[in-house]
Design a protein around this motif. Structure first.
Motif, PDB file in Angstrom:
ATOM      1  N   ILE A 172       0.853  -1.198   0.000  1.00 14.61           N
ATOM      2  CA  ILE A 172       0.000   0.000   0.000  1.00 14.61           C
ATOM      3  C   ILE A 172       0.884   1.241   0.000  1.00 14.61           C
ATOM      4  CG2 ILE A 172      -1.715   1.314   1.299  1.00 14.61           C
ATOM      5  CD1 ILE A 172      -2.649  -1.424   2.423  1.00 14.61           C
TER       6      ILE A 172
ATOM      7  N   MET B 248       4.175   2.633  -1.101  1.00 13.85           N
ATOM      8  CA  MET B 248       5.202   2.240  -2.068  1.00 13.85           C
ATOM      9  C   MET B 248       6.489   3.056  -1.918  1.00 13.85           C
ATOM     10  SD  MET B 248       2.665   2.121  -5.311  1.00 13.85           S
ATOM     11  CE  MET B 248       3.809   1.455  -6.510  1.00 13.85           C
TER      12      MET B 248
ATOM     13  N   THR C 163       8.359  12.490 -17.088  1.00 14.52           N
ATOM     14  CA  THR C 163       8.064  12.091 -15.702  1.00 14.52           C
ATOM     15  C   THR C 163       6.843  11.194 -15.595  1.00 14.52           C
ATOM     16  OG1 THR C 163       6.819  14.114 -15.357  1.00 14.52           O
ATOM     17  CG2 THR C 163       9.142  14.160 -14.736  1.00 14.52           C
TER      18      THR C 163
ATOM     19  N   SER D 167       3.940   7.843  -1.614  1.00 15.53           N
ATOM     20  CA  SER D 167       3.514   7.139  -2.818  1.00 15.53           C
ATOM     21  C   SER D 167       2.690   5.939  -2.412  1.00 15.53           C
ATOM     22  CB  SER D 167       4.740   6.687  -3.626  1.00 15.53           C
ATOM     23  OG  SER D 167       5.513   7.808  -3.991  1.00 15.53           O
ATOM     24  N   LEU D 168       1.404   5.985  -2.700  1.00 14.61           N
ATOM     25  CA  LEU D 168       0.526   4.880  -2.350  1.00 14.61           C
ATOM     26  C   LEU D 168       0.181   4.092  -3.603  1.00 14.61           C
ATOM     27  CD1 LEU D 168      -1.890   6.738   0.093  1.00 14.61           C
ATOM     28  CD2 LEU D 168       0.119   5.356   0.654  1.00 14.61           C
ATOM     29  N   ASP D 169      -0.201   2.846  -3.424  1.00 18.21           N
ATOM     30  CA  ASP D 169      -0.651   2.027  -4.545  1.00 18.21           C
ATOM     31  C   ASP D 169      -2.151   2.246  -4.705  1.00 18.21           C
ATOM     32  OD1 ASP D 169      -1.572   0.075  -6.263  1.00 18.21           O
ATOM     33  OD2 ASP D 169       0.019  -1.318  -5.703  1.00 18.21           O
TER      34      ASP D 169
ATOM     35  N   GLU E 239      -3.214   2.260 -18.905  1.00 21.56           N
ATOM     36  CA  GLU E 239      -2.104   1.782 -18.064  1.00 21.56           C
ATOM     37  C   GLU E 239      -1.183   2.956 -17.759  1.00 21.56           C
ATOM     38  OE1 GLU E 239       0.111  -1.909 -19.412  1.00 21.56           O
ATOM     39  OE2 GLU E 239       1.763  -0.480 -19.308  1.00 21.56           O
ATOM     40  N   GLU E 240      -0.882   3.172 -16.493  1.00 25.41           N
ATOM     41  CA  GLU E 240       0.094   4.200 -16.135  1.00 25.41           C
ATOM     42  C   GLU E 240       1.458   3.520 -16.129  1.00 25.41           C
ATOM     43  OE1 GLU E 240       0.414   8.044 -13.288  1.00 25.41           O
ATOM     44  OE2 GLU E 240      -0.242   6.217 -12.301  1.00 25.41           O
ATOM     45  N   SER E 241       2.225   3.716 -17.206  1.00 24.90           N
ATOM     46  CA  SER E 241       3.450   2.942 -17.390  1.00 24.90           C
ATOM     47  C   SER E 241       4.632   3.585 -16.685  1.00 24.90           C
ATOM     48  CB  SER E 241       3.742   2.817 -18.879  1.00 24.90           C
ATOM     49  OG  SER E 241       2.571   2.446 -19.565  1.00 24.90           O
ATOM     50  N   ILE E 242       4.659   4.895 -16.629  1.00 27.51           N
ATOM     51  CA  ILE E 242       5.746   5.614 -15.964  1.00 27.51           C
ATOM     52  C   ILE E 242       5.136   6.690 -15.089  1.00 27.51           C
ATOM     53  CG2 ILE E 242       7.798   7.096 -16.303  1.00 27.51           C
ATOM     54  CD1 ILE E 242       8.152   5.846 -19.063  1.00 27.51           C
ATOM     55  N   ASN E 243       5.583   6.810 -13.851  1.00 28.57           N
ATOM     56  CA  ASN E 243       5.216   7.928 -12.990  1.00 28.57           C
ATOM     57  C   ASN E 243       6.371   8.071 -12.017  1.00 28.57           C
ATOM     58  OD1 ASN E 243       4.190   9.888 -11.389  1.00 28.57           O
ATOM     59  ND2 ASN E 243       2.127   9.017 -11.251  1.00 28.57           N
ATOM     60  N   ASP E 244       7.370   8.801 -12.405  1.00 26.23           N
ATOM     61  CA  ASP E 244       8.637   8.770 -11.691  1.00 26.23           C
ATOM     62  C   ASP E 244       9.378  10.086 -11.893  1.00 26.23           C
ATOM     63  OD1 ASP E 244      11.139   8.332 -10.711  1.00 26.23           O
ATOM     64  OD2 ASP E 244      11.725   6.896 -12.239  1.00 26.23           O
ATOM     65  N   LYS E 245       9.426  10.883 -10.839  1.00 26.35           N
ATOM     66  CA  LYS E 245      10.145  12.151 -10.920  1.00 26.35           C
ATOM     67  C   LYS E 245      11.601  11.996 -10.484  1.00 26.35           C
ATOM     68  CE  LYS E 245       7.478  13.949  -7.987  1.00 26.35           C
ATOM     69  NZ  LYS E 245       6.749  14.798  -7.029  1.00 26.35           N
ATOM     70  N   LYS E 246      11.961  10.841  -9.904  1.00 24.34           N
ATOM     71  CA  LYS E 246      13.299  10.702  -9.336  1.00 24.34           C
ATOM     72  C   LYS E 246      14.391  10.800 -10.390  1.00 24.34           C
ATOM     73  CE  LYS E 246      11.620   8.408  -5.264  1.00 24.34           C
ATOM     74  NZ  LYS E 246      11.526   7.234  -4.397  1.00 24.34           N
ATOM     75  N   ARG E 247      14.151  10.134 -11.545  1.00 19.43           N
ATOM     76  CA  ARG E 247      15.150  10.197 -12.613  1.00 19.43           C
ATOM     77  C   ARG E 247      15.417  11.654 -13.005  1.00 19.43           C
ATOM     78  NH1 ARG E 247      12.756   7.943 -17.354  1.00 19.43           N
ATOM     79  NH2 ARG E 247      10.966   8.972 -16.437  1.00 19.43           N
ATOM     80  N   LEU E 248      14.323  12.443 -13.129  1.00 17.68           N
ATOM     81  CA  LEU E 248      14.500  13.846 -13.499  1.00 17.68           C
ATOM     82  C   LEU E 248      15.301  14.587 -12.428  1.00 17.68           C
ATOM     83  CD1 LEU E 248      14.027  16.330 -15.222  1.00 17.68           C
ATOM     84  CD2 LEU E 248      11.811  16.611 -14.111  1.00 17.68           C
TER      85      LEU E 248
END
Lengths: 161, 161, 161, 161, 161, 161, 161, 161
Positions: free
Chosen positions: A51, A53, A96, B58-60, B142-151
């Motif tokens: 839950i 993440m 992003t 970040s929750l699922d 489908e949410e394939s990418i949701n990631d600000k860390k790489r940026l």
């Protein structure tokens, strides 16, 4: 869909973590009149269940020189390339968010860049991926809302009912 | 645009916080061979400068029963209503992101809902705001990418250069 | 349509002025083996006929802080408002070109602004004109060609034939 | 972005040149109560800095038989061909402006032609460039505004503040 | 553009022929108080000049079983195929009009067919031409106006002025 | 749909009239080895049945100064205004064809004008009709086919079978 | 088009079967004051003529876990592939309706799926058929009407007149 | 979602009813080696649970003179009118299906009509409903698939697993 049960204590812990991910467990314990160990156990359980993440830092991109936001719709030559193209997109840090979508686009991305010139470079990176047929870009003039906390609180209030 | 200077220590601290916002300052201090007090001072400085704006959990969403994501393009009767409509949209917790955009839409939102039926209710909430002329919805499969860390890591590497 | 005749001397004078509007008439005279007075008379004649309408300076907008270019398509509530709206648009100095067009837009403008935020302000100025129903914006990532000289030389070569 | 400083004298000189590029330096000197040499030095400096890029003649295209204006949106087979196609477009004198754009088109051009038949020939020249997939044309019924002077004066007023 | 002169007698003859192409020359002569020979000479002259290109019968297509009208927009793979495709289209008798157009289509056709099924066959004939990439069809629910006579009379009134 | 019978003689007469509406009945009679009276009776019968609705002259519009052709799509405020708007459109002689259509437009017109400027005036006439919400114009670069004769001959060959 | 005659008894039988396909023939006979044999003969005749093509069960898809409905527009590489692609589509049981259409799509399908994820799989099945160039999906938020009975009763009332 | 359990007998009964809704219960009983009473009880149970909602006759619309099928997209003035407009649409028997949809339309309908003229009348009925802003129609050239049986069998096979 929810294959687990969160009790009221779990939800109250989550409510506090949402507002401040760095809040010490002892503070949570004090407010809920439970032991810090219980807080620890509960958070661990929610992490194991998947839950929780992780957590992410909120930076002021404008202050860091990244004030340009755009949405890029991607058309593929063929839907069977979706997975391959998403892997390539995932190598571009300026993207992003990416979704597989219905409607006119196959993939829909959010990008952050420094300025118009940099945005052009990022869009061309996406355009140059094998299997990408064309892209269409919509530029953000202002990011007015970017806030998941209201949603999270709402979800927990619903789960409590 | 960046009206301040981050030195290498600041950037290394940020790099560690991005990966884990809950990392204790003592751990950061140990890794960077500086005192915990210095970490504290530096983080405080970056918060005061507004570079660090906070952190978010970040929750699922899928596990919480919110697996439906859609993008909603909003047409207004008149652009002068933009501010008013954004304030009304801000009262709908299911809208997590909203932009003023170029192109065919006046405002572009991201929503999360439980299912098709719930999404319909959320879209109708937006549609019912005074000044909203029409909306068009694009659904995420489908949410394939949701990631600000790489940026974030990329930005800091650039600042170090 | 051309209700006048330009002879070879006129065209040669124009050819030189196109390349450098500030060239002294004595220089033109020397190159064409005619008197400076003749150059003066010919230029005056072309100004009186309305062929030469003036001259304009070419500045480097990017160096002056105006690096943002966009095209804005304007939809009117009613075509009868075209003239009125064009007069209002003419009061916005950031609009450098405006056309009445066929196709989906009633009016099509080119704007120059400082950055995304300024562009938003300019677009909102257009949007706020009475009679304007909606606008759609297309952003330039790079102005690759902006050169009327090639066309002018081509026209004169055709007139000489 | 502006990496240089223009003082009030520079801006007053520019203001006068914008209205009439052919104005003698002695006239400018007289009005500003400075020497013609100073005017010369200042203009030279602004040319060397690249602020003044040149000047262009304003002709009445309608009187010269070129009354047809159209905007042509170009779709490429692949974005990597952008540079190559722009070089080919640059060889067509009837294209006076070309932009790399966001939105549905890859490249967006402005063309001037004699009439419908000639416009068709010019559009076909663009269409025949290798790498061009399709074009879409929007025809101008009237060029209502084409004036950079208002913008230039506005920029200088802003720089003076 | 009109490289010839029509006098008032020519125009009066045309006016009568427009209303009834089968009107005997003796009737025209009587009404205009000129000889039938003069009518003959004038009509011959206008045919030789190419002003009168012929005449066409107006049949009631609905009574002949051809009540289905559609407009078909044709996209080509490449504009260089325009001439070739038009020649193939010209072999399909159900296409009564075809234009090279600006905007989204390369070629725009009008077709007449017996019913939905027949229309499908005709559209497929166009779609099957080599070089045709796609077609888009717009169906007429009612042909409300199909009348060139009003325009012809207007043109002649203008020429008389 | 065809509520009448045309025999082979009728169809042969029509075939000849299509190619030349002014052909004398005696010529038709000679070719078909029937009497001129029979030709007259048959033509009269087909006129009375409404199959032959008249004939129209084919003029060279380009030579008459009307070289500009455009298709104008009309959006109405409300479909109930269709009949009223068509009556107003019918008063504009430059509109030669008008259809009630499916798809994005309510009414779809063909116009002929002298040049771009005149076309603008005609389009504005349509735009100014009460009940017309917007128009979209597609310009013809070349009328490549305008020929009903091939269709008519095809129809008659089918009827003969 | 209707190449047969239905009398009033036929229509009354159909009217009853429409409301309940399982109604016993003896019940129909009693209500119409005719023999059950006559009912049998009439139904048999209408089946032989192909008017009655069968009957279908109405299930509650939502209760069976199939609550997701979408319309999928299919673009083909080439119209000549229409038949082949329809045969492949026919092998996907989740596609319940498919049409060859005018307008932007070549084929237009209705699909039923379990949820967003399943819908994505079904859409990808269509996308993966050889000859399919792209698809566009429109999602149903609610199936408000799905009822052929009103139409059937209307048709029979018309046939009785 | 499915809040009940169907056992293998239920599913086998459904499988037979899907192929022929008029099959006598005694036939089903014989094939499944159970009593007719059991079949009756099971069907009754599935009707009470709302799984079986009824049955519908399949008629050949083409033979009944209704060969014209179209999809009509409806734009509303305001989403709050959705329910009201659907009630009005429900009074038009020629509309057999209607959905509330995402994307550009508010409501999406399927209509059946006799021919182009009748379709126009039906579309105008929809257009004339208060609150309907515009409609866009897509015409079916051929209904290639209309078959829910494949889906039903698939669902039952899945439930059996």
């Amino acid at each position: 869909m929810s294959k687990f049960r969160l009790d009221e204590v779990d939800l109250q812990i989550l409510d506090m973590l949402i507002d401040n991910t760095r809040i010490p467990f002892t503070d949570i314990a004090k407010k809920l009149l439970i032991s810090a160990g219980t807080v620890h156990v509960r958070v661990k359980k929610m992490e194991d269940q998947g839950i929780i993440m992780g957590s992410s830092l909120s930076l002021d991109y404008e202050k860091l020189g990244y004030s340009f936001i755009a949405y890029v719709g991607v058309f593929l030559n063929n839907t069977s390339q979706t997975k391959f193209v998403l892997e390539r997109i995932n190598e571009i840090p300026y993207v992003t968010v990416a979704h597989v979508t219905t409607g006119k686009f196959n993939i829909f991305c959010k990008i952050r860049a420094k300025d118009t010139k940099h945005a052009k470079d990022v869009i061309f990176m996406v355009d140059d991926i094998e299997g990408v047929y064309r892209t269409e870009t919509m530029i953000s003039l202002e990011e007015s809302i970017n806030d998941k906390k209201r949603l999270m609180h709402t979800i927990f209030r619903e789960l409590e009912d």
